[in-house]
Design an enzyme around this catalytic site. Sequence first.
Site, PDB file in Angstrom:
ATOM      1  N   THR A 166      32.642  36.792  29.742  1.00 20.37           N
ATOM      2  CA  THR A 166      33.128  38.355  30.035  1.00 20.37           C
ATOM      3  C   THR A 166      34.267  38.378  28.518  1.00 20.37           C
ATOM      4  OG1 THR A 166      35.380  36.999  30.647  1.00 20.37           O
ATOM      5  CG2 THR A 166      33.886  38.437  32.128  1.00 20.37           C
ATOM      6  N   ALA A 183      35.915  29.700  37.660  1.00 22.54           N
ATOM      7  CA  ALA A 183      36.751  29.123  37.885  1.00 22.54           C
ATOM      8  C   ALA A 183      37.671  29.591  39.244  1.00 22.54           C
ATOM      9  CB  ALA A 183      37.570  28.364  36.780  1.00 22.54           C
ATOM     10  N   THR A 241      38.018  26.503  32.294  1.00 17.57           N
ATOM     11  CA  THR A 241      37.316  27.666  31.579  1.00 17.57           C
ATOM     12  C   THR A 241      38.124  27.979  30.095  1.00 17.57           C
ATOM     13  OG1 THR A 241      37.746  29.867  33.100  1.00 17.57           O
ATOM     14  CG2 THR A 241      36.039  28.186  33.460  1.00 17.57           C
ATOM     15  N   ASN A 261      43.414  27.811  33.890  1.00 19.11           N
ATOM     16  CA  ASN A 261      43.568  27.250  34.673  1.00 19.11           C
ATOM     17  C   ASN A 261      42.740  26.284  35.618  1.00 19.11           C
ATOM     18  OD1 ASN A 261      43.523  30.612  35.489  1.00 19.11           O
ATOM     19  ND2 ASN A 261      42.591  29.019  37.165  1.00 19.11           N
ATOM     20  N   ASP A 306      47.965  28.950  38.539  1.00 20.95           N
ATOM     21  CA  ASP A 306      47.164  30.074  37.303  1.00 20.95           C
ATOM     22  C   ASP A 306      47.859  30.330  36.344  1.00 20.95           C
ATOM     23  OD1 ASP A 306      44.967  31.206  36.494  1.00 20.95           O
ATOM     24  OD2 ASP A 306      45.885  33.496  37.563  1.00 20.95           O
ATOM     25  N   LYS A 333      50.891  32.538  29.936  1.00 24.24           N
ATOM     26  CA  LYS A 333      50.930  33.295  30.854  1.00 24.24           C
ATOM     27  C   LYS A 333      52.313  32.467  31.701  1.00 24.24           C
ATOM     28  CE  LYS A 333      46.735  34.558  33.532  1.00 24.24           C
ATOM     29  NZ  LYS A 333      45.783  34.769  35.000  1.00 24.24           N
ATOM     30  N   ASN A 394      49.328  38.084  29.267  1.00 26.75           N
ATOM     31  CA  ASN A 394      48.022  38.410  30.025  1.00 26.75           C
ATOM     32  C   ASN A 394      47.231  38.674  28.810  1.00 26.75           C
ATOM     33  OD1 ASN A 394      45.374  38.742  32.166  1.00 26.75           O
ATOM     34  ND2 ASN A 394      46.741  38.297  33.158  1.00 26.75           N
ATOM     35  N   CYS A 609      37.995  45.684  42.846  1.00 26.92           N
ATOM     36  CA  CYS A 609      37.842  46.280  42.262  1.00 26.92           C
ATOM     37  C   CYS A 609      37.924  48.077  42.614  1.00 26.92           C
ATOM     38  CB  CYS A 609      35.564  46.672  41.803  1.00 26.92           C
ATOM     39  SG  CYS A 609      35.524  45.878  40.664  1.00 26.92           S
ATOM     40  N   MET A 649      28.004  48.789  39.854  1.00 28.66           N
ATOM     41  CA  MET A 649      28.036  48.129  41.600  1.00 28.66           C
ATOM     42  C   MET A 649      27.229  47.084  42.119  1.00 28.66           C
ATOM     43  SD  MET A 649      29.843  49.131  44.742  1.00 28.66           S
ATOM     44  CE  MET A 649      29.247  47.535  45.961  1.00 28.66           C
TER      45      MET A 649
END
Length: 695
Positions: A166, A183, A241, A261, A306, A333, A394, A609, A649
């Site tokens: 991504t 992950a 990751t 994380n 995290d 974070k 973030n 979502c 979707m």
Amino acid sequence: MRFSCLVLPLLSLLAACAPSGEARRDGSDWPSYGGIDDNHYSPLTEINDRNVAGLKLAWFEDIQTGGSSLSAPIAVNGVLYYASGYSVIHALDAATGQELWTYDPQSWKVAGQKMRAAWGIRGIAYDNGMVFTGTIDGRLIAINARSGHPVWTAQTIGKDDERYVTGAPWVFDGKVIIGHGGADFAPVRGYVTAYDQKTGKQLWRFYTVPGDPRLGFENKAMEMAAKTWTGEWWKYGGGGTAWNATAYDPKYNRIYIGIGNGSPWNQKIRSPQGGDNLFLCSIVALDADTGEYVWHYQTNPGETWDFNSAMDIELARLEIDGRERDVLMHAPKNGFFYVIDRESGKLISAKNIVPVNWASGIDIESGRPIENPAARYPDGKPAIVYPSPFGAHNIEAMSFNPGTGLAYIPAMDQGRVYIDPAEPLKGWKHLDGQRASVGTGAPPPGVAPDRAATSFLLAWNPVTQSEAWRIPMTGLRGGGGTATTAGNLLFQGNATGKFVAYAANSGRPLWSFDAQTAVMAQPITYRARGRQYVTVIAGSRFPSAVGLPREWNYRTQQWRVLTFSLDGKAKLPPVQQVETPVIDMPDFAVDPAKAAIGARVYAERCSICHGAKVVSGGAAPDLLQSGVPLDMDSFRSILHDGILRERGMPRFEELTDAEIAGLQHYFRQRAHEVLALQKAGQPGAQTHRGLNEGQ
């Protein structure tokens, strides 16, 4: 693959043929996610603090592809490139917005369950006449910047594994590097891979956490890292990751990787006897030619919250204690801002930018945090920890302006209750579509953070480790990504729908534009046909809407590319007011047992979502306003058969008819609750707002 090329006038044809070779480094181009220097900074000054009040919309393009488009565009030699949805790449004349070509890798056909990660692609890169993009199904694609045709494709992940891509690729010295995510959903072991730009041949790969020691180690760095793990961590993947931040340092010929994380989050599961768990939550410096380990700095040894370090990595030269230092700046974070020596990897300074309680500070000599033991939720006791997994910072890009000497951080202040899960810490159960790698439990009744979540735009002095100024935002995640310029400007959008220019030195608002929807993506600026432009993508990607200052409806908001100049003459069409009420079916008899099944299925698969408790924030349709779940055949076709995959979707082929019926009953149950609140005139019931979730 789908490719389209429009019939263009001569001028646009010339623009389409312009990109070749390397991008210009004088600020005329913005060739990668972080700009020309990974600092989200431009040296351009045509638009500046004295004339920005005259900035106007030059052109816009409506984005019609499905899925999230929270992406950073790039611009090279008068052509703007951006990604929408699942890595659909568009090339436009940067001065007029006329589309030149579109390339669609049709990831939805092959991505399968990876689409459930709910992301498209967050950035692309340009080098040597090619545009590079990752895809959710794990491909890295090089596209000819002139024609829009693919040059080569490399599959960066293994067949049928649960990794996905991504983040933006990074380009440097004839190479392109890409990491991956996954992950938070599956037992994944992180790595980054470098490829030859011309051929797509793999040059090197660096794993970020060690694998099964019985199989040997890829290099000495992995052998060293394995000594910091306990138990059988490899069965859980380990995590680590590299899904977002990277930076290239030409001075030292290094690539810096921001590591994520652990998987699962809870260290007691993956590494039960503790340990630092290298290289989780670390910046790792690698030789750019070979991928060999050079140094690392770990922000959270033995990470369990995290608190990943996948946020921006920015490079600068600062005068500290009377001498010039090559530094790396990082605001992960965990709430601290780090200044690190780029040559040695040693910590220079660190200070918290928001209130934190997991640590009282960072020991400069050792570089390690001074931890609060209670924050690790020991002996089954809950702990309220600040920051939350959303982080103090973030994915929204921070930026650094060498003229002001300030870093600009979209910051958040929120806590979370951590506690071990009720079931024994003996394994990791994978539930399709759920963030099952958390490994923590639900908070006990009455235990909650002691203050409301807030957010703000923070200007931070990295030399003095002190706040210069701040701009309060509305809600938990109120501010978008930033970009700054030598014209003493700072650009940032926000969740209220405004795109704003501030004076970079003082934070004084100088100009704003109503984008008609949230503006959370990062802006860029560049030159085309002798003029400076500013571009940003607008659209609300919030899963849920609790905490949002304004409702953004998936059906009525319009994702757009917005481009501004000092001589712009374009105008957005008026907003069409469309009523989208909660559907009332008073005769629908809710079966509580079926609704309970639906509530579980929804929480595991849909809420990422469509929002917690069916409260949508713009990323996906509000299902209480949709007639689709009322018709079982249509509902089954979408969920089980995946007929809307092209629109973003995902397919949930494992759902049974009983589970689909349970969702129907759960939606009607929630609709009855919301309508009852509206009838009683409860504040905010008209929009049935709930918790604003995020990355």
